[in-house]
Design an enzyme around this catalytic site. Structure first.
Site, PDB file in Angstrom:
ATOM      1  N   THR A 131       0.823  -1.206   0.000  1.00  0.00           N
ATOM      2  CA  THR A 131       0.000   0.000   0.000  1.00  0.00           C
ATOM      3  C   THR A 131       0.856   1.255   0.000  1.00  0.00           C
ATOM      4  OG1 THR A 131      -1.521  -1.243   1.330  1.00  0.00           O
ATOM      5  CG2 THR A 131      -1.872   1.115   1.310  1.00  0.00           C
TER       6      THR A 131
ATOM      7  N   GLY B 183      -1.751  -1.589   6.620  1.00  0.00           N
ATOM      8  CA  GLY B 183      -2.762  -2.579   6.978  1.00  0.00           C
ATOM      9  C   GLY B 183      -3.608  -2.115   8.136  1.00  0.00           C
TER      10      GLY B 183
HETATM   11  O1  DON Z   1      -6.885  -2.453   2.330  1.00  0.00           O
HETATM   12  C1  DON Z   1      -6.246  -2.716   3.324  1.00  0.00           C
HETATM   13  O2  DON Z   1      -6.591  -2.396   4.447  1.00  0.00           O
HETATM   14  C2  DON Z   1      -4.946  -3.474   3.173  1.00  0.00           C
HETATM   15  N1  DON Z   1      -4.973  -4.240   1.964  1.00  0.00           N
HETATM   16  C3  DON Z   1      -3.818  -2.487   3.185  1.00  0.00           C
HETATM   17  C4  DON Z   1      -2.491  -3.172   3.116  1.00  0.00           C
HETATM   18  C5  DON Z   1      -1.367  -2.331   3.576  1.00  0.00           C
HETATM   19  O3  DON Z   1      -1.529  -1.216   3.994  1.00  0.00           O
HETATM   20  C6  DON Z   1      -0.047  -2.984   3.487  1.00  0.00           C
HETATM   21  N2  DON Z   1       0.991  -2.041   3.711  1.00  0.00           N
HETATM   22  N3  DON Z   1       1.611  -1.588   4.525  1.00  0.00           N
END
Ligand code: DON
Length: 641
Positions: free
Chosen positions: A414, A536
């Site tokens: 992300t 996340g």
């Molecule tokens: O949409 C979400 O909440 C996750 N797929 C986000 C993933 C994420 O932030 C990974 N990175 N640090």
């Protein structure tokens, strides 16, 4: 059939998993635990963060995790583009220069806030271009014959990807809200892919990722079949350049044309799930942003299928009953206590109620009510934690979580960037492949990585996903459904400016959790903050902490971005700290009864950080734009003119 690598580390995990070390230890890019060995050390939280100063600009500002992407956005703004043009340019540029997370094979959200009626009639827009479960997906698809979750299946390889939404989302944004047209805004990305860019050291290390090594095209493109790219080397991606050129000429090709057929053929040849029909069915969804209120400011934020906005609003509602600075300074034990207890409670609601709004009815208005927040506050003691296992939701506000309140009406690495243009229009956008480099699979011969967003769904109620989140049946897998996200692109402003005749209407409207159209005669209030982060499950608490640091504690935006982080997500019942968090404060929290964990405490190679705040503040005094780039990453920047 794809091959799945069982996560050997699972045997010592408690039944409720703590945040995977990958999330909170080495990489904000969140490689799952099994792949962590591939992670290089990111930068530490600067010890003197309180003395750091933001980048200042008079007219416009772009803040991203990668300096080449920031330059792409800035170039577009200087060429007369608006914030949306710049956002689309940044989105495509990150897909080239930041393959960990920047993508065309994933999805995300874009929150657009016009500064006046000149853009979209003054109406904010939330673009949902989240991935979607393919038609062949089903609720139990990640369970073995005994009903147990098959490790890694939703994270790595051909069964981990949802139908990508990024191309639809970025091109939709350009076509509906941009000024310059796709050819112009995609030109920097195409050039970066074709001519290449110098790999920053951190990123060259990231490219050693284990999930890339497992798939032929990924190994060839990103790892030169083991002859790894060195820091400073020029990294060229000719296949991706050709793909981007085709999209610039005809964006529909990705979903309906020759490119869709190529993607579907690649998937079919490798036992993947995404078909031509899945691609043809994909739509961008324009959703009404959520509206919260905090200390007299309006908080415009992400609606479901993100959990981010409603959880942020609940947190802020609970905290508005306290005078935080009177308890102690930013990051003091007394403040952390109140903030964490709000986190805990709001995340409890997240796990019980949220999912794709097109498949669920959710009590958002009630969750956002002040009365509900006041009732929650009564359960927060002044000093000691409430163990999550003993937390009881105040009665009479929400339907019982165990009743069938989620009927299916018809039948979730992300990166975040923030942009403000010379007219004051703002874009806050977070988009993702989920874990670092997504599923690890590169579509051959198109040169882009596919997401592993299917892991954001509930594989099995009660079993934590890759971020340790326990989620409900509201987030069960179903064809065409979008997984619950934590991504929280957020824009904070002053309330609208209304003539006396429209004030009553404006007030009535502001009591809804949904942003309702500006009443006639009103103009959007002054922009204050553009916020967001990856990470996340930690995204929401990072955004909340950044907001609180600026609004309550008056940190400048750079200090807020760099301040050491703490996180709690209800389950597991552990208060997590970045490694650099002051020891005395962590000990004080332990003494109060909190179970605490310091990220990557015993891993000397890891900086023990998470998240990546790429933020903009508008100086309320002079209107100057202040950019805060998170120094956990050494290769991004804030820049403006
Ligand atoms: O949409 C979400 O909440 C996750 N797929 C986000 C993933 C994420 O932030 C990974 N990175 N640090």
């Amino acid at each position: 059939m794809p091959t799945f690598q069982p996560a050997s580390v699972d045997s010592f995990r408690p039944s409720v998993r703590v945040l995977p070390s990958a999330t909170v230890s080495g990489r904000l890019l969140c490689l799952p635990l099994a792949l962590l060995a591939a992670c290089p050390a990111p930068a530490q939280v600067p010890a003197n963060y309180l003395n750091e100063q933001p980048v200042r600009a008079r007219h416009a500002m772009v803040v991203t995790i990668h300096h080449d992407a920031t330059d792409a956005g800035l170039q577009i703004l200087r060429e007369g583009g608006n914030a949306v043009d710049a956002a689309v340019a940044v989105g495509f540029a990150l897909a080239v220069v930041y393959p960990e997370a920047g993508n065309i094979g994933g999805g995300g959200f874009m929150l657009i806030r016009p500064s006046s009626r000149q853009l979209n009639g003054g109406q904010p827009v939330f673009l949902d271009y989240r991935e979607e479960a393919p038609g062949s997906a089903g609720a139990n698809m990640y369970l073995d014959a005994a009903g147990n979750v098959i490790p890694q299946m939703s994270i790595t390889g051909f069964h981990a990807s949802g139908v990508p939404g990024a191309v639809a989302g970025l091109t939709f944004a350009e076509q509906h809200f941009g000024r310059l047209g796709l050819a112009k805004v995609m030109a920097p990305a195409i050039r970066l892919a074709r001519e290449g860019f110098a790999l920053p050291a951190q990123e060259a290390g990231d490219l050693h990722a284990g999930n890339l090594a497992r798939f032929a095209a990924s190994r060839r493109i990103f790892q030169r079949d083991g002859n790894y790219y060195q820091p400073g080397e020029i990294f060229r991606q000719p296949q991706l350049a050709a793909t981007l050129e085709r999209i610039a000429r005809n964006p529909a090709t990705f979903y309906h044309g020759k490119m869709a057929a190529q993607i579907a053929a690649f998937e079919a040849a490798n036992g993947g799930m995404i078909t031509a029909q899945d691609l043809a069915r994909y739509r961008v969804k324009e959703r009404t942003p959520l509206l919260g209120h905090y200390r007299g400011l309006q908080v415009l934020t992400a609606p479901p299928p993100s959990s981010g906005g409603i959880v942020l609003i609940e947190i802020l509602n609970m905290l508005s009953g306290y005078n935080l600075p009177s308890l102690g300074p930013d990051r003091s034990a007394n403040q952390i206590h109140m903030i964490v207890e709000a986190f805990r409670r709001a995340y409890m609601d997240r796990s019980d109620y949220l999912g794709d709004p097109d498949f669920n009815r959710m009590p958002l208005e009630r969750m956002a009510s002040e009365a509900y927040a006041a009732a929650w506050r009564k359960t927060i003691g002044p000093f000691s934690p409430t163990p999550s296992a003993k937390l009881v939701r105040p009665a009479g506000f929400l339907p019982a979580a165990s009743t069938p309140l989620h009927p299916q009406l018809d039948s979730n690495q992300t990166t975040h960037f923030s942009i403000v243009d010379a007219d004051g229009n703002a874009v806050s956008s977070t988009y993702t492949l989920n874990f670092g480099f997504g599923s690890g699979v590169t579509v051959d011969p198109l040169g882009f990585l596919l997401n592993d967003e299917m892991d954001d769904f509930t594989s099995k109620v009660g079993v934590p996903n890759g971020f340790g989140l326990i989620q409900s049946s509201a987030n069960a897998i179903a064809p065409g459904k979008r997984p619950l996200s934590a991504m929280t692109p957020t824009i904070v402003s002053e309330p609208p400016v209304c003539p006396a005749s429209a004030k009553a209407v404006a007030e009535r409207q502001s009591s809804s959790v949904y942003y309702l159209p500006l009443p006639a005669g009103c103009e959007p209030g002054k922009l204050r903050l553009v916020l967001g982060s990856p990470g996340g499950s930690t995204i929401i608490t990072t955004v909340a902490n950044d907001l609180i640091s600026v609004v309550d504690n008056h940190l400048n935006i750079q200090a807020a971005a760099d301040a050491p982080r703490f996180h709690h997500q209800y389950l597991p019942d552990i208060l997590q700290f970045e490694k650099a968090f002051p020891v005395a404060t962590v000990d004080a929290m332990k003494a109060r009864g909190y179970s605490t964990r310091r990220a990557a405490e015993f891993d000397e190679k890891s900086a023990g950080v998470w998240g990546d705040s790429e933020l903009i503040e508008v100086d309320p005094a002079g209107g100057e734009l202040l950019g805060g780039h998170d120094h956990r990453h050494t290769f991004g920047k804030a820049a403006g003119y």
